[in-house]
Design a protein around this motif. Structure first.
Motif, PDB file in Angstrom:
ATOM      1  N   THR A  48       3.966   7.347   5.156  1.00  0.00           N
ATOM      2  CA  THR A  48       5.282   6.754   5.390  1.00  0.00           C
ATOM      3  C   THR A  48       5.854   6.068   4.163  1.00  0.00           C
ATOM      4  N   GLY A  49       5.257   6.287   3.028  1.00  0.00           N
ATOM      5  CA  GLY A  49       5.739   5.613   1.826  1.00  0.00           C
ATOM      6  C   GLY A  49       5.039   4.276   1.645  1.00  0.00           C
ATOM      7  N   ASN A  50       5.614   3.450   0.815  1.00  0.00           N
ATOM      8  CA  ASN A  50       5.034   2.140   0.542  1.00  0.00           C
ATOM      9  C   ASN A  50       5.273   1.208   1.724  1.00  0.00           C
ATOM     10  N   THR A  51       4.215   0.468   2.096  1.00  0.00           N
ATOM     11  CA  THR A  51       4.313  -0.453   3.228  1.00  0.00           C
ATOM     12  C   THR A  51       3.618  -1.762   2.865  1.00  0.00           C
ATOM     13  N   TRP A  52       4.248  -2.872   3.235  1.00  0.00           N
ATOM     14  CA  TRP A  52       3.661  -4.192   3.020  1.00  0.00           C
ATOM     15  C   TRP A  52       2.802  -4.586   4.211  1.00  0.00           C
ATOM     16  N   TYR A  53       1.679  -5.215   3.921  1.00  0.00           N
ATOM     17  CA  TYR A  53       0.777  -5.752   4.936  1.00  0.00           C
ATOM     18  C   TYR A  53       0.420  -7.179   4.539  1.00  0.00           C
ATOM     19  N   ARG A  54      -0.149  -7.915   5.498  1.00  0.00           N
ATOM     20  CA  ARG A  54      -0.580  -9.289   5.231  1.00  0.00           C
ATOM     21  C   ARG A  54      -2.071  -9.402   5.495  1.00  0.00           C
ATOM     22  N   ALA A  55      -2.753 -10.015   4.554  1.00  0.00           N
ATOM     23  CA  ALA A  55      -4.166 -10.349   4.732  1.00  0.00           C
ATOM     24  C   ALA A  55      -4.290 -11.861   4.605  1.00  0.00           C
ATOM     25  N   THR A  56      -5.172 -12.438   5.362  1.00  0.00           N
ATOM     26  CA  THR A  56      -5.435 -13.871   5.249  1.00  0.00           C
ATOM     27  C   THR A  56      -6.896 -14.053   4.878  1.00  0.00           C
ATOM     28  N   ILE A  57      -7.104 -14.715   3.766  1.00  0.00           N
ATOM     29  CA  ILE A  57      -8.457 -15.044   3.317  1.00  0.00           C
ATOM     30  C   ILE A  57      -8.700 -16.503   3.678  1.00  0.00           C
ATOM     31  N   VAL A  58      -9.813 -16.761   4.365  1.00  0.00           N
ATOM     32  CA  VAL A  58     -10.152 -18.122   4.769  1.00  0.00           C
ATOM     33  C   VAL A  58     -11.438 -18.534   4.061  1.00  0.00           C
ATOM     34  N   PHE A  59     -11.315 -19.545   3.224  1.00  0.00           N
ATOM     35  CA  PHE A  59     -12.470 -20.116   2.532  1.00  0.00           C
ATOM     36  C   PHE A  59     -12.925 -21.319   3.357  1.00  0.00           C
ATOM     37  N   ASP A  60     -14.210 -21.391   3.647  1.00  0.00           N
ATOM     38  CA  ASP A  60     -14.739 -22.379   4.582  1.00  0.00           C
ATOM     39  C   ASP A  60     -16.084 -22.865   4.042  1.00  0.00           C
ATOM     40  N   ILE A  72       0.855  -1.184   0.000  1.00  0.00           N
ATOM     41  CA  ILE A  72       0.000   0.000   0.000  1.00  0.00           C
ATOM     42  C   ILE A  72       0.888   1.230   0.000  1.00  0.00           C
ATOM     43  N   ASP A  73       0.576   2.182  -0.878  1.00  0.00           N
ATOM     44  CA  ASP A  73       1.401   3.388  -0.943  1.00  0.00           C
ATOM     45  C   ASP A  73       0.961   4.407   0.104  1.00  0.00           C
ATOM     46  N   ALA A  74       1.672   5.510   0.168  1.00  0.00           N
ATOM     47  CA  ALA A  74       1.431   6.531   1.199  1.00  0.00           C
ATOM     48  C   ALA A  74       0.029   7.113   1.133  1.00  0.00           C
ATOM     49  N   SER A  75      -0.591   7.095  -0.034  1.00  0.00           N
ATOM     50  CA  SER A  75      -1.939   7.658  -0.157  1.00  0.00           C
ATOM     51  C   SER A  75      -3.027   6.613   0.098  1.00  0.00           C
ATOM     52  N   GLY A  76      -2.630   5.382   0.431  1.00  0.00           N
ATOM     53  CA  GLY A  76      -3.603   4.339   0.739  1.00  0.00           C
ATOM     54  C   GLY A  76      -4.041   3.520  -0.452  1.00  0.00           C
ATOM     55  N   VAL A  77      -3.348   3.639  -1.569  1.00  0.00           N
ATOM     56  CA  VAL A  77      -3.684   2.896  -2.782  1.00  0.00           C
ATOM     57  C   VAL A  77      -2.895   1.588  -2.810  1.00  0.00           C
ATOM     58  N   ILE A  78      -3.582   0.499  -3.114  1.00  0.00           N
ATOM     59  CA  ILE A  78      -2.898  -0.792  -3.244  1.00  0.00           C
ATOM     60  C   ILE A  78      -2.079  -0.789  -4.529  1.00  0.00           C
ATOM     61  N   ARG A  79      -0.810  -1.083  -4.387  1.00  0.00           N
ATOM     62  CA  ARG A  79       0.097  -1.114  -5.531  1.00  0.00           C
ATOM     63  C   ARG A  79       0.387  -2.536  -6.002  1.00  0.00           C
ATOM     64  N   LYS A  80       0.271  -3.500  -5.089  1.00  0.00           N
ATOM     65  CA  LYS A  80       0.599  -4.870  -5.475  1.00  0.00           C
ATOM     66  C   LYS A  80      -0.047  -5.817  -4.474  1.00  0.00           C
ATOM     67  N   THR A  81      -0.594  -6.934  -4.978  1.00  0.00           N
ATOM     68  CA  THR A  81      -1.046  -8.019  -4.114  1.00  0.00           C
ATOM     69  C   THR A  81      -0.346  -9.286  -4.582  1.00  0.00           C
ATOM     70  N   VAL A  82       0.231 -10.019  -3.650  1.00  0.00           N
ATOM     71  CA  VAL A  82       0.981 -11.227  -3.980  1.00  0.00           C
ATOM     72  C   VAL A  82       0.470 -12.354  -3.088  1.00  0.00           C
TER      73      VAL A  82
END
Length: 126
Positions: free
Chosen positions: A111-123, A70-80
């Protein structure tokens, strides 16, 4: 030119190797999985495109971690998505993270670009 290269090198755009160290996605409201979202993954498993162990009680749970830049403006730049040996479900999870984040991220300091983690659970029950 050298300054631009140094600036690009300083940006954390390379996918982190230790995903457990990533902060969780800063959602305002945690996303909720619906039966329709789970049904896609159930269909992929039923069609044999994803091999997951068949549980004795027929209650499937498939988790996909997605590193998100996520970039400094809150826009997602990449999902892996983390590889789970099912590319369609991995990409589906990455797309869901991007969709769940749209208009649903807490404001953060610039603060610039920052990596975060999301967990998707399919059930689902199969």
């Amino acid at each position: 030119m050298i300054a631009i290269l140094l600036l690009q090198a300083a940006e954390p755009s390379a996918v982190p190797t230790d995903w457990s160290a990533l902060a969780p996605m800063p959602y305002v409201s945690e996303p909720h999985m619906t039966p329709q979202l789970n049904a896609f993954v159930g269909g992929e498993v039923a069609a044999g495109r994803c091999v997951v162990p068949k549980p004795a009680d027929r209650h499937y749970v498939v988790k996909v971690d997605v590193a998100t830049l996520i970039d400094a403006s809150g826009v997602i730049r990449k999902t892996v998505p983390h590889a789970i040996s099912c590319p369609t479900v991995e990409q589906y999870a990455a797309g869901l993270v991007a969709g769940f984040a749209r208009g649903n991220l807490m404001p953060r300091p610039s603060t610039g670009n920052t990596w975060y983690r999301a967990t998707i659970v399919f059930d689902w029950r199969g």
